[in-house]
Design an enzyme around this catalytic site. Sequence first.
Site, mmCIF file in Angstrom:
data_model
loop_
_atom_site.group_PDB
_atom_site.id
_atom_site.type_symbol
_atom_site.label_atom_id
_atom_site.label_comp_id
_atom_site.label_asym_id
_atom_site.label_seq_id
_atom_site.Cartn_x
_atom_site.Cartn_y
_atom_site.Cartn_z
ATOM 1 N N GLU A 45 -3.222 -9.570 3.527
ATOM 2 C CA GLU A 45 -3.923 -9.148 4.982
ATOM 3 C C GLU A 45 -4.866 -10.362 5.048
ATOM 4 O O GLU A 45 -5.413 -10.832 6.329
ATOM 5 C CB GLU A 45 -4.476 -8.040 4.799
ATOM 6 C CG GLU A 45 -3.534 -6.700 5.081
ATOM 7 C CD GLU A 45 -2.884 -6.308 3.701
ATOM 8 O OE1 GLU A 45 -2.838 -7.087 2.779
ATOM 9 O OE2 GLU A 45 -2.485 -5.154 3.809
ATOM 10 N N GLU A 90 0.746 -1.288 -0.101
ATOM 11 C CA GLU A 90 -0.012 -0.063 -0.076
ATOM 12 C C GLU A 90 0.922 1.115 -0.020
ATOM 13 O O GLU A 90 0.581 2.258 -0.555
ATOM 14 C CB GLU A 90 -0.799 -0.040 1.316
ATOM 15 C CG GLU A 90 -2.022 -1.128 0.970
ATOM 16 C CD GLU A 90 -2.764 -1.279 2.452
ATOM 17 O OE1 GLU A 90 -2.027 -1.519 3.295
ATOM 18 O OE2 GLU A 90 -3.955 -1.180 2.255
HETATM 19 N N1 CAA Z 1 5.147 -8.037 11.454
HETATM 20 C C1 CAA Z 1 6.104 -8.404 12.468
HETATM 21 N N2 CAA Z 1 6.639 -9.342 12.223
HETATM 22 C C2 CAA Z 1 7.045 -9.900 11.188
HETATM 23 C C3 CAA Z 1 6.556 -9.579 9.889
HETATM 24 C C4 CAA Z 1 5.384 -8.344 10.147
HETATM 25 N N3 CAA Z 1 4.744 -8.056 9.190
HETATM 26 N N4 CAA Z 1 6.863 -10.255 8.765
HETATM 27 C C5 CAA Z 1 7.788 -11.078 9.389
HETATM 28 N N5 CAA Z 1 7.931 -10.940 10.498
HETATM 29 C C6 CAA Z 1 9.065 -11.607 11.442
HETATM 30 C C7 CAA Z 1 8.811 -12.828 11.501
HETATM 31 O O1 CAA Z 1 7.847 -13.195 12.597
HETATM 32 C C8 CAA Z 1 10.095 -13.653 11.940
HETATM 33 O O2 CAA Z 1 10.544 -13.283 13.123
HETATM 34 P P1 CAA Z 1 11.030 -14.168 13.881
HETATM 35 O O3 CAA Z 1 12.614 -14.212 13.293
HETATM 36 O O4 CAA Z 1 11.267 -13.391 15.520
HETATM 37 O O5 CAA Z 1 10.429 -15.600 13.961
HETATM 38 C C9 CAA Z 1 10.867 -12.665 11.115
HETATM 39 O O6 CAA Z 1 10.268 -11.631 10.696
HETATM 40 C C10 CAA Z 1 11.436 -13.399 9.521
HETATM 41 O O7 CAA Z 1 9.965 -13.607 9.052
HETATM 42 P P2 CAA Z 1 10.133 -15.098 8.307
HETATM 43 O O8 CAA Z 1 10.636 -16.051 9.075
HETATM 44 O O9 CAA Z 1 8.667 -15.108 7.684
HETATM 45 O O10 CAA Z 1 11.048 -14.810 6.929
HETATM 46 P P3 CAA Z 1 10.945 -15.029 5.597
HETATM 47 O O11 CAA Z 1 12.101 -14.656 4.854
HETATM 48 O O12 CAA Z 1 10.871 -16.775 5.386
HETATM 49 O O13 CAA Z 1 9.724 -14.336 5.194
HETATM 50 C C11 CAA Z 1 8.036 -12.672 4.517
HETATM 51 C C12 CAA Z 1 9.474 -13.060 5.008
HETATM 52 C C13 CAA Z 1 7.553 -12.891 3.246
HETATM 53 C C14 CAA Z 1 8.101 -10.922 4.536
HETATM 54 C C15 CAA Z 1 7.182 -13.205 5.699
HETATM 55 O O14 CAA Z 1 7.856 -13.012 6.908
HETATM 56 C C16 CAA Z 1 5.814 -12.671 5.634
HETATM 57 O O15 CAA Z 1 4.966 -13.039 4.909
HETATM 58 N N6 CAA Z 1 5.478 -11.747 6.487
HETATM 59 C C17 CAA Z 1 4.132 -11.067 6.718
HETATM 60 C C18 CAA Z 1 3.722 -10.204 5.546
HETATM 61 C C19 CAA Z 1 2.312 -9.809 5.842
HETATM 62 O O16 CAA Z 1 1.473 -10.512 5.863
HETATM 63 N N7 CAA Z 1 2.241 -8.451 5.662
HETATM 64 C C20 CAA Z 1 0.880 -7.817 5.958
HETATM 65 C C21 CAA Z 1 0.871 -7.390 7.339
HETATM 66 S S1 CAA Z 1 -0.775 -6.712 7.691
HETATM 67 C C22 CAA Z 1 -0.732 -5.340 7.007
HETATM 68 O O17 CAA Z 1 0.256 -4.871 6.577
HETATM 69 C C23 CAA Z 1 -2.096 -4.519 7.227
HETATM 70 C C24 CAA Z 1 -1.869 -2.818 6.946
HETATM 71 O O18 CAA Z 1 -1.416 -2.399 6.341
HETATM 72 C C25 CAA Z 1 -2.632 -2.149 8.116
#
Ligand code: CAA
Length: 719
Positions: free
Chosen positions: A123, A103
């Site tokens: 999301e 976004e």
């Molecule tokens: N918030 C907080 N922590 C996050 C995060 C996030 N958005 N994304 C990843 N992390 C953390 C994970 O919990 C993990 O923490 P630990 O090392 O303590 O376990 C660390 O970052 C690494 O994450 P991964 O092990 O998943 O790493 P990866 O390299 O395999 O994958 C990624 C990276 C593709 C970004 C994956 O972490 C992912 O899919 N993250 C979530 C993305 C997501 O869903 N974003 C949307 C959030 S909601 C939103 O954005 C709504 C809004 O606008 C209001």
Amino acid sequence: MARYELVKRSVALITLTNPPVNALSSAVRHAIAKSMEHALNDPKVTAVVIYGENGRFCGGADIREFAGPLRGPPLVPLLDAIEAGEKPVVAAIEGVALGGGFELALVCHYRIAHFKARLGLPEVTLGILPAAGGTQRLPRLIGIPAALELITTGRHISAQEALKLGIVDQVTEQNACEVAVEFALRAVAKPLSSRRVSTLTTPCPPDLDALLEAVTMQVKKKARGAMAPLACVQAVRAAATMPYSKGIKRESELMATLFNSGQARALQYCFFAQRTAGKWTLPSGAQWNNSKPREIRRAAVIGLGTMGRGIVVSLARVGISVIAVESEKKLLETGKQMVIGMLERDAKRQGVSASLNLLKFTLSLQDLKDVDIVIEAVFEDMALKKHVFQELSKVCRPATLLCSNTSGLDVDALAGVTDRPHLVVGMHFFSPAHVMKLLEVVCGPRSSSETIATAMSLGKRMGKVSVAVGNCPGFVGNRMLKPYLDQATFLLEEGATPEQIDKALEDFGFAMGVFRMSDLAGLDVGWRVRKESGLTGPDIDPKNPPRRRQGHRYCPIPDMVCEQGRFGQKTGRGWYMYDSPGGTNAKSDPLIQNLLEMYRSRYGIQPRNISDQEIIERCLFALANEGFRILEDGIAARPEDIDVIYLFGYGFPRHRGGPMFYASMVGLERVLERLEHYHQAHPDVPHLEPSPLLKKLVACGSPPVQNWREHIKTMHSHL
Ligand code: CAA
Ligand code: NAI
């Protein structure tokens, strides 16, 4: 949290610096707001580039902050202000632009993506919707059908697909930041009005209502009770029918409903539970971050049946060379053809050639001298498996890891017949092994930390969600399945039908009810296990009271179904009937209804009306109760591990969080009270007796699931 610098004398470069994924925490939002204000007010600055440190643009909102009250600047006005600014802003996307990160990119006037970048609005998988304008801007940019698909599935797309859809302006193989800076300099003289996505008119297909209706039906069917996908459709409808200023309000209302729902909490719990599961710990202190896995380059798989084939495919897909062993020439040839077929289909989908040169097929264990790891997948027969492990011990070099795909046998007994018990571990894949994401890594008391680390890391490399579990009959997943299946068959005795029980479970959100799932898996498997454990078969003592075995209530209906040769889908008949053997379309079978009626009248059981609530409570509370016992016994280290196993291996609805999270959402006190109630009604069913850990947690005030660890720590651990 964001670094501000002036580059090329007139471009403000704002770099997000919040490792590991540059999530938009309150501090990052604050830093972006300050940096943007600075850039817009500084007359030297003519353009802005937003970039993410360490090759990751932005992973979206900081999900950890969702649990508390909002702090720092809210995202929507911050993003609106970036878009409305009078200086061109370019997003330099490397790695990921997800959720709020995507976004953020959408409010930039231009988007440059590195060719390896991935973009998406995930999301919906967290039980919410893209509420920083995503549901309003994306349809304006790429149209309703494409936006609906991306928003309701949360699918990540490649930079190339984003370019095709019109989401990004350029894909580059060079450093995206450098390309974006040059791009920004060229953009300075150009008008910005057409680049503000929120001001565009949403391109609407003429049959908008019909399209939205069709997608709603589709999403409803797939969502199985999840609210977020439906709210996403409603938000996109607003983008099609309302001006941005009203659409964004609708988006925010829908978000408020979702955000406060139990489903969002459950899905966010799942996100972290999945990541927690990889962090295994042994009582010795060895754990995921201090144990080095071995490098695996050559593997062997023994047995090319249902499981072995899928395991071979999963290994070859990630570039590991595999020697596959069968016992007979014909079976070897059949297995080989199936493996090659699967890999060729894979390759066709990806438009590459299949990696068949990694494979070798043989009838001789002697060919396994030099492999790094062996995964055994022969019949579930302890004597046969022991024989295979003894042979492997003789043939393989001393450093080779020996793993079994047994679904419930004693891994330590297998270790005991080898010359290297420390290198033996269970690798329990789920069927079909090339599709299912779960891997239980079964740690025997003698498995070394290096062995466990290697199995866990190999699972991860194969794209599996690996969970370390202790060694006991059925390990975690299959051990818990027994009380769940038992309750379902007891309910049949008491008056329910397979259709009613399946419907209640599917309405709850399961992909398949218990009887349809059993038909798919094959009823003969459990029948064989029951015969081997003396619960049924010709050797049963005739003096045994009916409907009781080994001192407890026993339901012989599944045995009666098998005695009629009804083994499920594979025979075209099981709890349901199918059009033909191998058919998947389950229809009610009057013969099963007759069998149930005759059975009840034979044992003088007066059928009663059973509510869906009773079905859910008895099946799922019995399931969770066994989960508490597993925690007590130290077979699983954490409730998160159990939930991950049920989410990825058994089709437990993600928006319910898994059996242990579900129990905590219902309220442990209520679960305890219902189990006590049902146990009183069925005292001969030990699985309904509340576990001591459940009672202990209730006595401690029913702490949230993330805090159970404190109470479990003091218990004996087999991990
Ligand atoms: N918030 C907080 N922590 C996050 C995060 C996030 N958005 N994304 C990843 N992390 C953390 C994970 O919990 C993990 O923490 P630990 O090392 O303590 O376990 C660390 O970052 C690494 O994450 P991964 O092990 O998943 O790493 P990866 O390299 O395999 O994958 C990624 C990276 C593709 C970004 C994956 O972490 C992912 O899919 N993250 C979530 C993305 C997501 O869903 N974003 C949307 C959030 S909601 C939103 O954005 C709504 C809004 O606008 C209001
Ligand atoms: P299967 O019967 O489909 O295949 C077993 C294969 O092993 C057969 O092709 C057989 O010829 C071969 N085999 C037997 N002895 C052999 C030997 N000495 N050398 C080489 N090959 C030999 O069985 P399936 O379903 O693949 O199960 C295999 C193992 O995986 C079992 O331990 C089972 O409990 C476990 N498992 C099965 C699951 C399932 O859903 N089918 C799920 C998870 C685990």
